[in-house]
Design an enzyme around this catalytic site. Structure first.
Site, PDB file in Angstrom:
ATOM      1  N   HIS A 204       0.814  -1.222   0.000  1.00 61.34           N
ATOM      2  CA  HIS A 204       0.000   0.000   0.000  1.00 61.34           C
ATOM      3  C   HIS A 204       0.847   1.271   0.000  1.00 61.34           C
ATOM      4  CE1 HIS A 204      -3.844   1.707  -0.150  1.00 61.34           C
ATOM      5  NE2 HIS A 204      -4.469   0.936   0.727  1.00 61.34           N
TER       6      HIS A 204
ATOM      7  N   ASP B 192      -1.993   2.016  -4.895  1.00 63.67           N
ATOM      8  CA  ASP B 192      -3.272   2.458  -4.337  1.00 63.67           C
ATOM      9  C   ASP B 192      -4.335   1.393  -4.577  1.00 63.67           C
ATOM     10  OD1 ASP B 192      -2.190   4.871  -3.511  1.00 63.67           O
ATOM     11  OD2 ASP B 192      -2.672   5.867  -5.404  1.00 63.67           O
TER      12      ASP B 192
END
Length: 466
Positions: free
Chosen positions: A438, A442
């Site tokens: 992450h 995204d």
């Protein structure tokens, strides 16, 4: 006679130390030139260390699981001639004493391990308790003070046992027939974990008493003592050193989970048409081309999806804060081996058709399982696919192969009813469980990437259309 010292060789790629994972010899063994002496492991592969000369092993330089620096003494041999190691003339007595101590230790080890099969686990610095070993410690005083086993059961139990032997059997009850017993007996049986259905009652009409419960327990213990070991109490424990490949896997997995904020995205794929195409292609090219599984077709879908979302084909150096994306797709294929999990790499997967990919996956998997994979075949991947085939489960949460930023997990195929064009039909479905870093990827990008793969797999003709 002379001494020949074999040092840990430089295995290249800037490696400063390696781990000893197996000894194939022990002090006193005679070895031949080119005979494998030990296996050592780098961060990427296991390497065999051969002997450059004939000789007799006098000492080993490291223990199993020990990290040794390049250039450190690995093993010492006694050889004909001068050898390559000269004993300091100033301390001949010390040298003699060292040799005597080594010989005595070797003899003591041999005596202590007589009949042990010539293994070298004496160099593992732990104690392994055998299954039959009782791990509790009892002093001689406690042993002397311990009461002797009871020679006679209480009178009630004795009478119950006699009644049990003499009374007709009433435990063979018809299905649904409720055994007769007082509430107190039922409560005690419940507390003891006994099903009254299988207890013989000595009372009128097979009524079960407390004495019958005692007899039932006594009978069960007697059976276990006579050889029914299914419910015997087990004792002892085994301690195994975490070394070699297992230690590398443990360190890498822990580091990946510690440093990477994973998130997993799961999507269901209808692979009915894909599976039909696979079967048709295998039938058409049987004997001419490698047999296809679904994996090469999934590999192709991943390659095509990366063209639209190149950010997932990357490696993140989180110490330098640099993300490097790659034009070539070097696909890591997680493979289970006897030594543990390995990830051989299909290089330039973008340039391979499904049959070429299938042949390369088969070659790499066999090399990994046989321990013959080269270091360059186990490193350099830019994205990984992991699959357990029929054992793939419904959903998984795969761990990212750091420093990559994405891993695609393939779950098993199941047949399930699906509403299609207003009708309920049977379809083959499969989940993709994929994890992403992450910090780099995204959620929207990850979802679009997987949905693109889904589009290719649900309309497999597009895999062959540019």
């Amino acid at each position: 006679m002379g001494i020949h010292v074999i040092k840990m060789p430089d295995l290249g790629e800037g490696i400063a130390e390696v781990e000893v994972v197996a000894w194939h010899v022990k002090p006193g063994d005679t070895v031949k030139e080119d005979q494998v002496l030990a296996d050592v492991m780098t961060d990427k592969a296991t390497v065999e260390i051969p002997s450059p000369v004939n000789g007799t092993v006098t000492s080993l330089g490291g223990k199993l699981g020990e990290a040794m620096a390049v250039g450190a003494e690995l093993i010492r041999l006694e050889v004909e001639g001068a050898g390559n190691f000269k004993v300091d003339a100033k301390t001949p007595a010390q040298a003699v004493r060292n040799e005597a101590v080594a010989a005595a230790e070797s003899a003591g080890t041999t005596a202590a391990r007589a009949g042990g099969g010539g293994t070298v686990d004496e160099f593992i610095p732990i104690t392994v308790a055998q299954p039959e070993t009782v791990v509790t410690s009892v002093t001689s005083a406690q042993t002397a003070a311990a009461p002797a086993p009871a020679k006679a059961a209480p009178a009630q139990s004795s009478h119950a046992a006699q009644a049990y032997a003499a009374a007709p059997a009433h435990h063979g009850r018809a299905p649904g027939e409720k055994p007769l017993a007082a509430p107190a007996v039922r409560q005690r049986a419940w507390d003891m974990g006994i099903e009254l259905q299988y207890v013989t009652g000595s009372g009128p009409a097979g009524r079960i008493s407390h004495a019958d419960l005692d007899a039932h327990v006594s009978r069960g213990q007697q059976k276990a003592a006579e050889g029914d070991r299914r419910y015997a109490v087990l004792e002892g424990e085994q301690a195994m050193p975490v070394i070699g490949m297992r230690r590398k896997i443990a360190e890498k997995m822990a580091e990946a989970k510690r440093r990477i904020p994973h998130f997993t995205y799961v999507e269901e794929i209808d692979v009915t048409e894909l599976e039909a195409l696979r079967v048709q292609l295998n039938s058409r090219y049987a004997g001419q081309r490698p047999k296809l599984t679904l994996l090469p077709l999934i590999m192709r879908a991943v390659v095509l999806a990366i063209r639209k979302y190149p950010s997932v084909n990357a490696r993140f150096d989180d110490e330098a804060n640099i993300v490097t994306t790659y034009n070539p797709v070097h696909l890591g294929i997680a493979a289970q081996t006897d030594a543990g999990l390995m990830v051989p790499v299909v290089r330039n997967a973008e340039a391979r058709d499904p049959w070429s990919a299938a042949a390369e996956v088969a070659r790499l998997a066999e090399a990994a399982r046989s321990g013959k994979a080269l270091r360059e075949e186990l490193s350099g991947s830019t994205i990984t696919i992991t699959s357990l085939g029929a054992l793939g489960g419904i959903v998984t949460t795969p761990v990212i192969n750091r420093p990559e930023v994405a891993i695609v997990g393939v779950n098993r195929i199941i047949d399930k009813p699906v509403i299609l064009n207003g009708a309920m039909v049977a379809r083959k479905t499969m989940n993709l469980s994929s994890s992403f870093d992450h910090r780099v990827i995204d959620g929207m990008v990850a979802a679009e990437f997987i949905q693109t793969i889904r589009g290719y797999l649900e309309c497999p003709a597009t895999l062959f259309v540019e």
